[in-house]
Design an enzyme around this catalytic site. Sequence first.
Site, PDB file in Angstrom:
ATOM      1  N   LEU A  16     -97.134  -8.051  11.910  1.00 15.60           N
ATOM      2  CA  LEU A  16     -95.782  -8.565  11.433  1.00 15.60           C
ATOM      3  C   LEU A  16     -95.408  -9.673  11.609  1.00 15.60           C
ATOM      4  O   LEU A  16     -96.447 -10.814  11.513  1.00 15.60           O
ATOM      5  CB  LEU A  16     -95.253  -8.065  12.889  1.00 15.60           C
ATOM      6  CG  LEU A  16     -94.974  -6.433  13.191  1.00 15.60           C
ATOM      7  CD1 LEU A  16     -94.630  -6.203  14.623  1.00 15.60           C
ATOM      8  CD2 LEU A  16     -94.361  -5.393  12.437  1.00 15.60           C
ATOM      9  N   ASN A  90    -102.816 -17.175  14.725  1.00 11.62           N
ATOM     10  CA  ASN A  90    -101.352 -16.535  14.970  1.00 11.62           C
ATOM     11  C   ASN A  90    -100.539 -15.519  15.882  1.00 11.62           C
ATOM     12  O   ASN A  90     -99.661 -16.047  16.342  1.00 11.62           O
ATOM     13  CB  ASN A  90    -100.969 -15.535  13.613  1.00 11.62           C
ATOM     14  CG  ASN A  90     -99.595 -15.444  13.597  1.00 11.62           C
ATOM     15  OD1 ASN A  90     -98.451 -15.954  13.243  1.00 11.62           O
ATOM     16  ND2 ASN A  90     -99.574 -14.271  13.811  1.00 11.62           N
ATOM     17  N   TYR A 155     -94.085 -20.056  27.880  1.00 12.51           N
ATOM     18  CA  TYR A 155     -93.645 -19.670  26.363  1.00 12.51           C
ATOM     19  C   TYR A 155     -93.762 -21.311  26.457  1.00 12.51           C
ATOM     20  O   TYR A 155     -95.261 -21.975  25.629  1.00 12.51           O
ATOM     21  CB  TYR A 155     -92.656 -19.502  25.923  1.00 12.51           C
ATOM     22  CG  TYR A 155     -92.861 -19.264  24.140  1.00 12.51           C
ATOM     23  CD1 TYR A 155     -93.796 -18.050  24.099  1.00 12.51           C
ATOM     24  CD2 TYR A 155     -92.566 -19.929  23.707  1.00 12.51           C
ATOM     25  CE1 TYR A 155     -93.442 -17.947  22.593  1.00 12.51           C
ATOM     26  CE2 TYR A 155     -92.487 -20.272  22.117  1.00 12.51           C
ATOM     27  CZ  TYR A 155     -93.409 -18.419  21.680  1.00 12.51           C
ATOM     28  OH  TYR A 155     -93.054 -18.894  20.282  1.00 12.51           O
ATOM     29  N   LYS A 159     -97.449 -22.683  24.574  1.00 14.27           N
ATOM     30  CA  LYS A 159     -97.089 -24.225  23.432  1.00 14.27           C
ATOM     31  C   LYS A 159     -97.560 -25.229  23.221  1.00 14.27           C
ATOM     32  O   LYS A 159     -98.213 -25.614  22.586  1.00 14.27           O
ATOM     33  CB  LYS A 159     -96.348 -23.648  22.806  1.00 14.27           C
ATOM     34  CG  LYS A 159     -95.589 -22.155  22.689  1.00 14.27           C
ATOM     35  CD  LYS A 159     -96.962 -20.931  21.276  1.00 14.27           C
ATOM     36  CE  LYS A 159     -96.598 -19.798  21.090  1.00 14.27           C
ATOM     37  NZ  LYS A 159     -97.629 -19.562  20.405  1.00 14.27           N
ATOM     38  N   ILE A 190     -87.269 -18.719  13.306  1.00 13.23           N
ATOM     39  CA  ILE A 190     -87.447 -17.583  12.218  1.00 13.23           C
ATOM     40  C   ILE A 190     -87.831 -16.344  12.226  1.00 13.23           C
ATOM     41  O   ILE A 190     -88.216 -16.224  13.449  1.00 13.23           O
ATOM     42  CB  ILE A 190     -89.197 -18.309  11.693  1.00 13.23           C
ATOM     43  CG1 ILE A 190     -89.714 -19.557  11.633  1.00 13.23           C
ATOM     44  CG2 ILE A 190     -89.667 -17.728  10.495  1.00 13.23           C
ATOM     45  CD1 ILE A 190     -89.809 -20.057  10.987  1.00 13.23           C
TER      46      ILE A 190
END
Length: 254
Positions: A16, A90, A155, A159, A190
């Site tokens: 996805l 990813n 998160y 990251k 995005i």
Amino acid sequence: MARVAGKVALVTGGALGLGKATAEMLAREGAKVVVTDVNVEEGQKVAQGIASNGGEAIFIEHDASSEAQWKAAIQSTLDTYGRLDILVNNAGIGFLANVEETSLEAWRKTQSVNLDGVFLGTKYGIEAMRKSGGGSIINLSSIEGLVGDPNLAAYNASKGGVRIFTKSAALHCARQRYGIRINSVHPGYIWTPMVEAVTNGTDTEKYQSLVDLHPVGHLGEPDDIAYGILYLASDESKFVTGTELVIDGGYTAQ
Ligand code: NAP
């Protein structure tokens, strides 16, 4: 001339969103693509779609947080295509909560996919690429690896970890003269299923509040990120390692 012709790429979380767009773009530009994901149904569709458009791809079910599954996925790639030139780490998950609301379990789950997964992929990717004589590893960080958000505690940590881990691994490979480059990519918001889940669609206050964070006045599209990954994957970026490619509509420029 296709920009990654003859190369073999593995893209995690390729069913996805950004992974799908990246897998399809690398295939259009001549790579043989191994699509991996926990989402078997959608992942198989991506590989089949690439094949029906004249490209070459296989799907492997693969939880990026599992060391055993990483070993198996890399082995299947080598068995099928004989080499590994491009690895896109990813796969990732979002977790929306501030530090006080974050349980240790949720913290660990977020780190296990977003950070352990990138570590394992990079470690075993290097091992495979050394046999192929070099390669390019691209790790998906985020704007959230550069700036803080009060509601993304776990998160942010994952990251930020991806960002600086990438530099350490890049330096190691450079000093060892492995011919392996490693870089991180830092997308703004995005429009993918991950962000759709946060906003509940485009016609909401939450969606508009995300748009307002981007000086260009809109969110990004998956191909905006895939084009950056394609550059880092190709030999056009042969002098680029340990860097961070920010693709964020100006989010972090202010
Ligand atoms: P997405 O739409 O949620 O797609 C991610 C894919 O990864 C899904 O197919 C998901 O499967 C899969 N996945 C989840 N956990 C996995 C695991 N343990 N092993 C393998 N696959 C797994 O996400 P996205 O928006 O494309 O994001 C891709 C990457 O870019 C992530 O690392 C994300 O943090 C990063 N990023 C995204 C944005 C953005 O705005 N979209 C911005 C900055 C950075 P399921 O659907 O079954 O869970």
